[in-house]
Scaffold this active site. Structure first.
Site, PDB file in Angstrom:
ATOM      1  CG  ASN A   1      45.606   2.880   7.198  1.00  0.00           C
ATOM      2  OD1 ASN A   1      46.108   3.970   7.420  1.00  0.00           O
ATOM      3  ND2 ASN A   1      44.301   2.695   7.132  1.00  0.00           N
TER       4      ASN A   1
ATOM      5  CB  ILE B   1      49.333   6.250   6.225  1.00  0.00           C
ATOM      6  CG1 ILE B   1      48.796   4.944   5.627  1.00  0.00           C
ATOM      7  CG2 ILE B   1      50.212   7.000   5.230  1.00  0.00           C
ATOM      8  CD1 ILE B   1      49.821   3.911   5.293  1.00  0.00           C
TER       9      ILE B   1
ATOM     10  CB  CYS C   1      42.719  14.720  13.011  1.00  0.00           C
ATOM     11  SG  CYS C   1      42.454  14.586  11.258  1.00  0.00           S
TER      12      CYS C   1
ATOM     13  CG  ASN D   1      37.959   7.601   9.112  1.00  0.00           C
ATOM     14  OD1 ASN D   1      38.778   6.812   8.664  1.00  0.00           O
ATOM     15  ND2 ASN D   1      38.179   8.902   9.175  1.00  0.00           N
TER      16      ASN D   1
ATOM     17  N   GLY E   1      32.970   1.584   3.562  1.00  0.00           N
ATOM     18  CA  GLY E   1      33.325   0.559   4.538  1.00  0.00           C
ATOM     19  C   GLY E   1      33.274  -0.802   3.873  1.00  0.00           C
TER      20      GLY E   1
ATOM     21  CB  THR F   1      40.204  -1.642   1.610  1.00  0.00           C
ATOM     22  OG1 THR F   1      40.252  -0.788   2.751  1.00  0.00           O
ATOM     23  CG2 THR F   1      41.210  -2.747   1.790  1.00  0.00           C
TER      24      THR F   1
END
Lengths: 312, 319
Positions: B70, B72, B131, B195, B247, B270
């Site tokens: 993804n 986004i 980020c 992440n 995860g 997910t």
């Protein structure tokens, strides 16, 4: 729908349905699943999100399909149309009656129907026509007249041509190869059909380029158009933010809205067709969007607001 | 008797260890159509930023074997709308709110922490340090030992004492333990891991990259072994630090695997796209898995695998 059924705005359900039939119709597959709650809540234009691959699947994203029809038999069945385009839809095509299927629905905003008995033109591309027949029933209940304009690459890909001819006041078919109806695409004949049918409202579902052109022509004839978009979705319930597209709100501000929960039905003129696949510079939350908006305010969709006979 | 599933998120006690994963549950509202959001340990919100954000162009997502990519781009309405609309809604439903925050400078993170500290009802803050840092040539905070620590220190300093701060780590680093240590030294009350991993897909028909953003974050069961490894390594190095594991957890068994590696809470991400009721199902399955093994308390199995090395590798048996 019975009077003791769920409220019209009752939310979606996650159902373990039982497959009743899987049929081939021309180039497509049509699956009917016993899913009582979904059938009872359905309104035309809504869709289901189907888990594919069974237990321990490696395909984690649901496949979303417009609901073609619901029926009261077996407590309530839901029917959807699909085309085999990958492993997920291949798996679906191989299902057999009595197997279980996990589906969520009904999802998304349905087609708004007019308050008054007006002349409605339903335009479908490929199997994008599948949600239009339930809509047609609903419109006729309201006293509207229904004309169909369906198109595809070839005759076997025009979904529902027979039904359209049987149930529509008129039915115009176009095919690119000329194997059924008029040779060409729907927008070649749209103007003529609008003229002949004295169309008041257009409803369209199909590939994005078709929706874009139908919207452009509808604007030229100053006819309101409701489109059901085919954006690629992942969850179908509004959490993944995959299926966004730029749409102008009633406040004139463009937002990246989710086609699964804010759509799939939109007023055609509100969709910024030329900017799909981008983040327009003046979209809500785009870098520097506020300054840009102050410099060049967009007119937005106000000029089309409040058309008679076209309330949500 | 049903196993005791209570767990500690810093000083805060949660009734059970199953949480949503940031970015996979919005702010809970959509999922509430399918589950009772007060029944799970907490709702971890999609990362909130200071300003509204439109995100990346489409296509934003692609399915991959046992996973997905993804990109986004943190689309969201910004902190004002979150505090006005989303947080009160979560609290009104009796949900515990773990608010994920994201920023492009250290100061943005700090300001978000201060804003959340002024609002009532925030259970914890999860700092999304994956980020780009605009003050460091776009280098991702989570990939730099110093930057990770700076963000966490700034957030901790501006967050009310009774709100735990968890740092969410990226597995895309050479040595996750050094990042973990830097965050804990900077004041993190716990760590969230992992992440997504940076991945990419190319459509061999069109011969173009599938995602408009070219690269995207890989999630799903495909990455679960990496999550287990990261949690294991950090638990080994920092045994006292609470971990939210995530995860590719699809089942109660998967959740137990992360718990055995050292997680005392598990986020479900997910899986929610596949099954909107995944969190409550996984919670029920985890309870069954524990009961089947005769385990009375969740806390008895957190990190237990560290004491149970593979039999064939026991001391003396290595050739």
């Amino acid at each position: 729908m019975t009077s003791d059924g769920p409220e019209p705005d009752a939310g979606p359900l996650q159902v373990r349905g039982t497959i009743l039939t899987v049929r081939r119709i021309d180039a497509y597959h049509v699956m009917t699943v016993v899913a009582p709650g979904i059938a009872a809540r359905f309104r035309p234009g809504q869709f289901v999100a189907v888990a594919v691959g069974g237990q321990d699947t490696s395909m984690l994203l649901r496949r979303c399909f417009s609901i073609h029809d619901v029926r009261p038999d077996h407590g309530g069945t839901v029917e959807f149309v699909f085309s085999v385009v990958g492993r997920g839809t291949q798996w679906l095509a191989e299902r057999r009656p009595r197997e279980a299927l996990d589906l969520t629905g009904p999802l998304g905003r349905p087609f708004p129907v007019p308050r008054d008995p007006v002349s409605c033109l339903l335009v479908g591309g490929g199997y994008g026509s599948s949600p239009l027949f339930a809509l047609a029933d609903r419109l006729r209940e309201r006293g509207c007249t229904v004309d169909f304009l369906l198109g595809a690459a070839s005759g076997d890909k025009v979904f529902g041509a027979l039904t359209a001819r049987r149930t529509g006041r008129s039915a115009t078919i176009t095919t690119v190869d000329g194997s059924l109806g008029v040779r060409g695409i729907v927008t070649d004949v749209l103007g003529q059909v609008i003229h002949d049918a004295r169309t008041d409202v257009i409803y369209a579902c199909g590939p994005m380029p078709m929706l874009r052109q139908v919207t452009a022509l509808a604007r030229r004839y100053d006819i309101p158009v409701q489109v059901a978009v085919e954006e690629s979705m992942a969850c179908g319930i509004g959490v993944c933010m995959t299926c966004v597209l730029p749409v102008v709100g009633s406040d004139g501000i463009t937002r990246m809205v989710r086609s699964c929960v804010d759509g799939p039905v939109f007023r055609g003129e509100r969709v910024r067709w030329d900017d799909i696949g981008t983040i327009p510079l003046d979209a809500f939350g785009a870098p520097g969007w506020e300054q840009r908006r102050l410099r060049q305010p967009r007119p937005g969709g106000e000029h089309t607001a409040g058309r008679p006979g076209h309330g949500a | 008797m049903a196993p005791d599933l209570r767990t500690k998120l810093g000083q805060v006690e949660l009734p059970n260890p199953i949480l949503t994963a940031s970015g996979c549950a919005g702010a809970g509202r959509e999922l509430a159509q399918f589950i009772d959001v007060s029944k799970i340990g907490a709702v971890v919100t999609k990362s909130v930023m200071l300003a509204p954000r439109a995100g990346r162009p489409t296509p934003r997502m692609v399915e991959t074997p046992s996973g997905m990519l993804n990109a986004i781009g943190l689309q969201g309405p910004g902190i004002d709308a979150f505090l006005q609309r989303d947080l009160p809604w979560l609290l009104s439903r009796g949900a515990r709110a773990v608010v994920s925050i994201a920023g492009s400078t250290v100061e943005e993170f700090a300001e978000l922490a201060a804003r959340l500290s002024d609002a009532p009802g925030v259970t914890a803050i999860e700092v999304n340090i994956s980020c780009p840092n605009v003050e460091h040539r776009g280098q991702v905070f989570a990939c730099d030992v110093t930057d990770s620590g700076s963000v966490v220190a700034a957030v901790r300093a501006r967050t009310r004492r009774d709100i735990p701060v968890f740092a969410k780590l990226s597995p895309d680093v050479t040595d996750i333990v050094s990042i973990a240590r830097s965050c804990v030294t900077a004041g993190a009350d716990g760590l969230s891991m992992i992440n997504t991993l940076l991945g990419m897909a190319i459509d061999t028909e069109t011969m173009r990259p599938v995602l408009a953003g070219l690269t995207g974050g890989l999630s799903g069961p495909a990455i679960r072994p990496i999550a287990v490894r990261c949690i294991w390594q950090v638990r080994e190095a920092l045994p006292g630090v609470p971990i939210i594991g995530m995860g590719g957890v699809l089942t109660g068994r998967d959740a137990l695997e992360l718990i055995l590696a050292g997680a005392s809470m598990v986020s479900v991400g997910t899986a929610t796209f596949h099954d909107p009721s995944a969190t409550v199902r996984i919670l029920r399955e985890l309870e069954e898995e524990l009961a089947r093994r005769g385990i009375d308390r969740l806390s008895d199995v957190v990190g237990l695998a560290h004491e149970m090395r593979p039999a064939g590798r026991a001391a003396g048996s290595v050739v």
